[in-house]
Design a protein around this motif. Sequence first.
Motif, PDB file in Angstrom:
ATOM      1  N   ASN A  30     122.514 122.050   0.564  1.00  8.25           N
ATOM      2  CA  ASN A  30     122.066 122.581   1.860  1.00  8.25           C
ATOM      3  C   ASN A  30     120.824 121.840   2.341  1.00  8.25           C
ATOM      4  O   ASN A  30     120.714 121.489   3.515  1.00  8.25           O
ATOM      5  CB  ASN A  30     121.747 124.074   1.740  1.00  8.25           C
TER       6      ASN A  30
ATOM      7  N   GLU B  61     121.753 118.361   3.518  1.00 12.12           N
ATOM      8  CA  GLU B  61     122.408 118.415   4.841  1.00 12.12           C
ATOM      9  C   GLU B  61     121.367 118.688   5.931  1.00 12.12           C
ATOM     10  O   GLU B  61     121.435 118.103   7.016  1.00 12.12           O
ATOM     11  CB  GLU B  61     123.484 119.508   4.851  1.00 12.12           C
TER      12      GLU B  61
ATOM     13  N   ALA C 152     120.363 116.386   9.109  1.00 11.57           N
ATOM     14  CA  ALA C 152     120.540 116.931  10.467  1.00 11.57           C
ATOM     15  C   ALA C 152     119.244 116.951  11.261  1.00 11.57           C
ATOM     16  O   ALA C 152     119.282 116.903  12.498  1.00 11.57           O
ATOM     17  CB  ALA C 152     121.114 118.345  10.376  1.00 11.57           C
TER      18      ALA C 152
ATOM     19  N   ALA D 283     123.257 125.537  13.862  1.00  7.75           N
ATOM     20  CA  ALA D 283     121.840 125.632  13.474  1.00  7.75           C
ATOM     21  C   ALA D 283     121.154 124.394  14.022  1.00  7.75           C
ATOM     22  O   ALA D 283     121.376 123.294  13.514  1.00  7.75           O
ATOM     23  CB  ALA D 283     121.724 125.693  11.961  1.00  7.75           C
ATOM     24  N   GLY D 284     120.383 124.566  15.059  1.00  7.81           N
ATOM     25  CA  GLY D 284     119.773 123.401  15.702  1.00  7.81           C
ATOM     26  C   GLY D 284     120.821 122.613  16.465  1.00  7.81           C
ATOM     27  O   GLY D 284     121.905 123.130  16.780  1.00  7.81           O
TER      28      GLY D 284
ATOM     29  N   ARG E 240     122.187 119.559  15.430  1.00  2.00           N
ATOM     30  CA  ARG E 240     123.112 118.744  14.650  1.00  2.00           C
ATOM     31  C   ARG E 240     123.463 119.331  13.294  1.00  2.00           C
ATOM     32  O   ARG E 240     123.668 118.609  12.330  1.00  2.00           O
ATOM     33  CB  ARG E 240     122.527 117.333  14.475  1.00  2.00           C
ATOM     34  N   ALA E 241     123.503 120.647  13.222  1.00  3.74           N
ATOM     35  CA  ALA E 241     123.895 121.271  11.945  1.00  3.74           C
ATOM     36  C   ALA E 241     124.740 122.511  12.195  1.00  3.74           C
ATOM     37  O   ALA E 241     124.627 123.160  13.235  1.00  3.74           O
ATOM     38  CB  ALA E 241     122.661 121.640  11.139  1.00  3.74           C
TER      39      ALA E 241
ATOM     40  N   LEU F 149     125.009 124.703   4.694  1.00  2.00           N
ATOM     41  CA  LEU F 149     124.703 123.929   5.901  1.00  2.00           C
ATOM     42  C   LEU F 149     125.510 122.638   5.890  1.00  2.00           C
ATOM     43  O   LEU F 149     125.765 122.076   4.828  1.00  2.00           O
ATOM     44  CB  LEU F 149     123.217 123.575   5.931  1.00  2.00           C
ATOM     45  N   VAL F 150     125.893 122.179   7.066  1.00  2.00           N
ATOM     46  CA  VAL F 150     126.567 120.890   7.192  1.00  2.00           C
ATOM     47  C   VAL F 150     125.934 120.144   8.354  1.00  2.00           C
ATOM     48  O   VAL F 150     125.779 120.715   9.441  1.00  2.00           O
ATOM     49  CB  VAL F 150     128.077 121.031   7.513  1.00  2.00           C
ATOM     50  N   SER F 151     125.568 118.900   8.119  1.00  2.00           N
ATOM     51  CA  SER F 151     125.030 118.110   9.237  1.00  2.00           C
ATOM     52  C   SER F 151     126.206 117.540  10.029  1.00  2.00           C
ATOM     53  O   SER F 151     127.237 117.180   9.454  1.00  2.00           O
ATOM     54  CB  SER F 151     124.142 116.993   8.703  1.00  2.00           C
TER      55      SER F 151
END
Lengths: 146, 154
Positions: free
Chosen positions: A60, A63, A67, B128-129, B131-132, B143-145
């Motif tokens: 997490n 990532e 991001a 989330a934001g 780019r996530a 979470l994943v970007s």
Amino acid sequence: MKRKNGRWRDVFRLAQGVQLICFAAILLLISTVLVQVYAGAVRVSQETKDLNAAVQLCRNAAEAFYAADDLDGAVELLGGETGAREMHFDAELVPAEDGRYMLTLAEVCTPTQAGEMEQCTVQVYAEGMLLYELTPERYCGEVSDA
Amino acid sequence: MRRARENFTPLFQVLTYGVLIAAILLLAYGGGRLYRSVSEARTRNEAVRGTLAYLQSQVAANDAGGVRIESGPEGDMLVLPLESGDYQTMIYLSEGKLMEELSPMDARPDPTRAQAISDVSSFSVSFAGDRALKLCADGRIALVSLHAEGGGAE
């Protein structure tokens, strides 16, 4: 004849007593081994749970690092306050003040000929012991001197 | 008096053996319960970890065509359109199972045509934001970007 019978009875009782003591000793031995095995099973289970959580937390954080524009942004995505480099998470991986898992983030920028490499070291601890560490990297491009 | 004492001795031994056997049975019962609870915790852990890892990989591999969050049969539905623009992958919760369905663009979810990924009781997705993507399965968060801002959805 009567006296002989009495002696045999005493021997028989002694044998029964010894048998009982042996039985109790074997039971005690089995109990000790089983309790140790049970305690070991609980400990291994907790270690596995900790490692699972640590791997997920590190992933997490990696990532979030990819991001976000900077480390503060990554911390915000993870649910922490801006400027924080240490965060605590509970078993469900939700930020919690007194959470079991502590996540630390440390950033290092390395200038190269073709720009800058940003490296983030993510570590997860539980009860002061390092569980897992991950070092994601990303290319930040040319950094102007101005 | 002596006869009474002689009768008492075997009774005492039988009782002692009974107590010891009961202790062994109790220990075995405790071990069984412990094994069951450890096994259940392990299965749940593996299921949630596997589900989140699979979702993270799916999003990371298929977000080039954009990512959308829509309303599914039971809560959120994650939509990953393929780059070609003809088909999309929908991931949603249905009857306690996380389903994955490949369907033509803009088709409605149909659990009978979907494939079950895993057993989960809850599933939610949110951005989330810029780019996530935040994925939540059974209360656990991943979470994943994303490659494009805002999921790249038009």
